[in-house]
Write a protein that holds these residues in place. Sequence first.
Motif, PDB file in Angstrom:
ATOM      1  N   LYS A 164       0.829  -1.215   0.000  1.00 12.98           N
ATOM      2  CA  LYS A 164       0.000   0.000   0.000  1.00 12.98           C
ATOM      3  C   LYS A 164       0.864   1.267   0.000  1.00 12.98           C
ATOM      4  CE  LYS A 164      -4.080  -2.016   2.168  1.00 12.98           C
ATOM      5  NZ  LYS A 164      -3.823  -3.397   2.292  1.00 12.98           N
ATOM      6  N   MET A 165       1.830   1.287  -0.927  1.00 10.68           N
ATOM      7  CA  MET A 165       2.748   2.412  -1.013  1.00 10.68           C
ATOM      8  C   MET A 165       2.147   3.551  -1.830  1.00 10.68           C
ATOM      9  SD  MET A 165       6.231   0.249  -1.760  1.00 10.68           S
ATOM     10  CE  MET A 165       7.270   1.675  -1.986  1.00 10.68           C
ATOM     11  N   LYS A 166       2.319   4.757  -1.315  1.00 15.18           N
ATOM     12  CA  LYS A 166       1.913   5.973  -2.017  1.00 15.18           C
ATOM     13  C   LYS A 166       3.092   6.925  -2.014  1.00 15.18           C
ATOM     14  CE  LYS A 166      -2.927   5.813  -0.611  1.00 15.18           C
ATOM     15  NZ  LYS A 166      -3.988   6.532   0.099  1.00 15.18           N
ATOM     16  N   ALA A 167       3.056   7.867  -2.932  1.00 16.02           N
ATOM     17  CA  ALA A 167       4.121   8.865  -2.982  1.00 16.02           C
ATOM     18  C   ALA A 167       3.517  10.235  -3.218  1.00 16.02           C
ATOM     19  CB  ALA A 167       5.119   8.529  -4.090  1.00 16.02           C
ATOM     20  N   ALA A 168       4.070  11.208  -2.547  1.00 12.21           N
ATOM     21  CA  ALA A 168       3.673  12.599  -2.759  1.00 12.21           C
ATOM     22  C   ALA A 168       4.734  13.234  -3.633  1.00 12.21           C
ATOM     23  CB  ALA A 168       3.556  13.339  -1.439  1.00 12.21           C
ATOM     24  N   VAL A 169       4.399  13.414  -4.886  1.00 13.69           N
ATOM     25  CA  VAL A 169       5.319  14.059  -5.812  1.00 13.69           C
ATOM     26  C   VAL A 169       5.166  15.554  -5.615  1.00 13.69           C
ATOM     27  CG1 VAL A 169       5.960  14.342  -8.228  1.00 13.69           C
ATOM     28  CG2 VAL A 169       5.091  12.146  -7.421  1.00 13.69           C
ATOM     29  N   LYS A 212      -0.252   9.820  -4.397  1.00 19.65           N
ATOM     30  CA  LYS A 212      -0.783   8.962  -5.449  1.00 19.65           C
ATOM     31  C   LYS A 212      -0.229   7.559  -5.216  1.00 19.65           C
ATOM     32  CE  LYS A 212      -0.537  10.318  -9.776  1.00 19.65           C
ATOM     33  NZ  LYS A 212      -0.053  10.935 -11.039  1.00 19.65           N
ATOM     34  N   PRO A 213      -1.016   6.536  -5.529  1.00 24.50           N
ATOM     35  CA  PRO A 213      -0.500   5.173  -5.396  1.00 24.50           C
ATOM     36  C   PRO A 213       0.718   4.973  -6.307  1.00 24.50           C
ATOM     37  CG  PRO A 213      -2.880   5.163  -5.775  1.00 24.50           C
ATOM     38  CD  PRO A 213      -2.399   6.572  -5.977  1.00 24.50           C
ATOM     39  N   ILE A 214       1.734   4.317  -5.784  1.00 20.55           N
ATOM     40  CA  ILE A 214       2.956   4.105  -6.564  1.00 20.55           C
ATOM     41  C   ILE A 214       2.687   3.285  -7.830  1.00 20.55           C
ATOM     42  CG2 ILE A 214       5.191   2.907  -6.536  1.00 20.55           C
ATOM     43  CD1 ILE A 214       5.798   4.338  -3.973  1.00 20.55           C
ATOM     44  N   PRO A 215       1.792   2.267  -7.800  1.00 23.48           N
ATOM     45  CA  PRO A 215       1.527   1.568  -9.065  1.00 23.48           C
ATOM     46  C   PRO A 215       1.044   2.514 -10.170  1.00 23.48           C
ATOM     47  CG  PRO A 215       0.657   0.282  -7.249  1.00 23.48           C
ATOM     48  CD  PRO A 215       1.118   1.600  -6.679  1.00 23.48           C
ATOM     49  N   THR A 230      12.264   8.272  -4.325  1.00 22.79           N
ATOM     50  CA  THR A 230      12.715   9.413  -3.524  1.00 22.79           C
ATOM     51  C   THR A 230      13.784  10.233  -4.234  1.00 22.79           C
ATOM     52  OG1 THR A 230      14.250   7.990  -2.326  1.00 22.79           O
ATOM     53  CG2 THR A 230      12.129   8.414  -1.291  1.00 22.79           C
ATOM     54  N   LYS A 231      14.705   9.574  -4.922  1.00 22.62           N
ATOM     55  CA  LYS A 231      15.809  10.315  -5.556  1.00 22.62           C
ATOM     56  C   LYS A 231      15.453  10.844  -6.939  1.00 22.62           C
ATOM     57  CE  LYS A 231      19.721   8.837  -3.006  1.00 22.62           C
ATOM     58  NZ  LYS A 231      20.199   7.613  -2.487  1.00 22.62           N
ATOM     59  N   GLU A 232      14.894  10.006  -7.783  1.00 22.64           N
ATOM     60  CA  GLU A 232      14.639  10.414  -9.166  1.00 22.64           C
ATOM     61  C   GLU A 232      13.354  11.231  -9.310  1.00 22.64           C
ATOM     62  OE1 GLU A 232      16.969  10.050 -11.440  1.00 22.64           O
ATOM     63  OE2 GLU A 232      18.155   9.011  -9.921  1.00 22.64           O
ATOM     64  N   LEU A 233      12.315  10.840  -8.588  1.00 27.73           N
ATOM     65  CA  LEU A 233      11.049  11.559  -8.686  1.00 27.73           C
ATOM     66  C   LEU A 233      10.914  12.621  -7.604  1.00 27.73           C
ATOM     67  CD1 LEU A 233       8.613   8.594  -9.434  1.00 27.73           C
ATOM     68  CD2 LEU A 233       9.847  10.055 -11.058  1.00 27.73           C
ATOM     69  N   GLN A 234      11.870  12.648  -6.688  1.00 28.00           N
ATOM     70  CA  GLN A 234      11.879  13.590  -5.572  1.00 28.00           C
ATOM     71  C   GLN A 234      10.523  13.593  -4.865  1.00 28.00           C
ATOM     72  OE1 GLN A 234      13.169  17.215  -7.417  1.00 28.00           O
ATOM     73  NE2 GLN A 234      15.275  16.510  -7.556  1.00 28.00           N
ATOM     74  N   ALA A 235      10.099  12.388  -4.494  1.00 25.24           N
ATOM     75  CA  ALA A 235       8.808  12.212  -3.838  1.00 25.24           C
ATOM     76  C   ALA A 235       8.998  11.613  -2.458  1.00 25.24           C
ATOM     77  CB  ALA A 235       7.920  11.304  -4.682  1.00 25.24           C
ATOM     78  N   GLU A 236       8.003  11.813  -1.626  1.00 26.99           N
ATOM     79  CA  GLU A 236       7.995  11.248  -0.282  1.00 26.99           C
ATOM     80  C   GLU A 236       7.144   9.984  -0.320  1.00 26.99           C
ATOM     81  OE1 GLU A 236       5.874  12.321   3.958  1.00 26.99           O
ATOM     82  OE2 GLU A 236       6.244  13.934   2.530  1.00 26.99           O
ATOM     83  N   VAL A 237       7.677   8.862   0.186  1.00 27.76           N
ATOM     84  CA  VAL A 237       6.958   7.594   0.179  1.00 27.76           C
ATOM     85  C   VAL A 237       6.230   7.417   1.498  1.00 27.76           C
ATOM     86  CG1 VAL A 237       7.203   5.083   0.020  1.00 27.76           C
ATOM     87  CG2 VAL A 237       8.628   6.559  -1.398  1.00 27.76           C
ATOM     88  N   GLN A 238       4.991   6.912   1.397  1.00 27.97           N
ATOM     89  CA  GLN A 238       4.171   6.657   2.576  1.00 27.97           C
ATOM     90  C   GLN A 238       3.566   5.261   2.436  1.00 27.97           C
ATOM     91  OE1 GLN A 238       0.232   8.537   2.743  1.00 27.97           O
ATOM     92  NE2 GLN A 238       0.748   9.251   4.784  1.00 27.97           N
ATOM     93  N   TYR A 239       3.465   4.563   3.569  1.00 28.15           N
ATOM     94  CA  TYR A 239       2.860   3.233   3.607  1.00 28.15           C
ATOM     95  C   TYR A 239       1.558   3.335   4.379  1.00 28.15           C
ATOM     96  CZ  TYR A 239       7.591   1.733   2.435  1.00 28.15           C
ATOM     97  OH  TYR A 239       8.809   1.583   1.836  1.00 28.15           O
ATOM     98  N   ASP A 240       0.462   2.848   3.793  1.00 27.94           N
ATOM     99  CA  ASP A 240      -0.810   2.806   4.519  1.00 27.94           C
ATOM    100  C   ASP A 240      -0.901   1.477   5.225  1.00 27.94           C
ATOM    101  OD1 ASP A 240      -1.622   5.283   3.753  1.00 27.94           O
ATOM    102  OD2 ASP A 240      -2.952   4.608   2.157  1.00 27.94           O
ATOM    103  N   ASP A 241      -0.931   1.506   6.529  1.00 28.42           N
ATOM    104  CA  ASP A 241      -1.019   0.255   7.286  1.00 28.42           C
ATOM    105  C   ASP A 241      -2.427   0.001   7.747  1.00 28.42           C
ATOM    106  OD1 ASP A 241       1.648  -0.324   6.990  1.00 28.42           O
ATOM    107  OD2 ASP A 241       2.208   0.867   8.727  1.00 28.42           O
TER     108      ASP A 241
END
Length: 141
Positions: A20-25, A71-74, A130-141
């Motif tokens: 359930k990975m999401k990223a804030a771009v 946004k969901p990483i997929p 995190t490095k290429e898209l400069q986004a923050e990753v979040q896991y929904d538990d």
Amino acid sequence: MPVMVEDIMKLLCSISEERKMKAAVKHSGKGALVTGAVAFVGGLVGGPPGLAVGGAVGGLLGAWMTSGQFKPIPQILMELPPAEQRRLFNEATAIVRHLEWTDAVQLTALVMGSSALQQQLLAMLVNYVTKELQAEVQYDD
């Protein structure tokens, strides 16, 4: 998209979906545009003091607008341009090169059976996001 690249992208989507990975771009362009527009209007209305107030208010508004847009990483992975998908394919293939698969379903089953492979692919994916898209990753538990 070649079949092997598509297989790897489906695998990465499956792994990130399971976690359930999401990223804030970061949308810094949108925030900068809002900041500049509000500062400009403030300058027109209030002169130099209005410019300062407009810049401060615009900066706060721009930061508020761009924060927390996960946004969901997929979804992010499938929206990547082919060159970036190829880059991820190359990095993931280095991790799963010893496996033999015929399709994405078989590859996903092989990887899901190995926590070590999952961890390696997740680390590679988080590093890329995190490095290429400069986004923050979040896991929904």
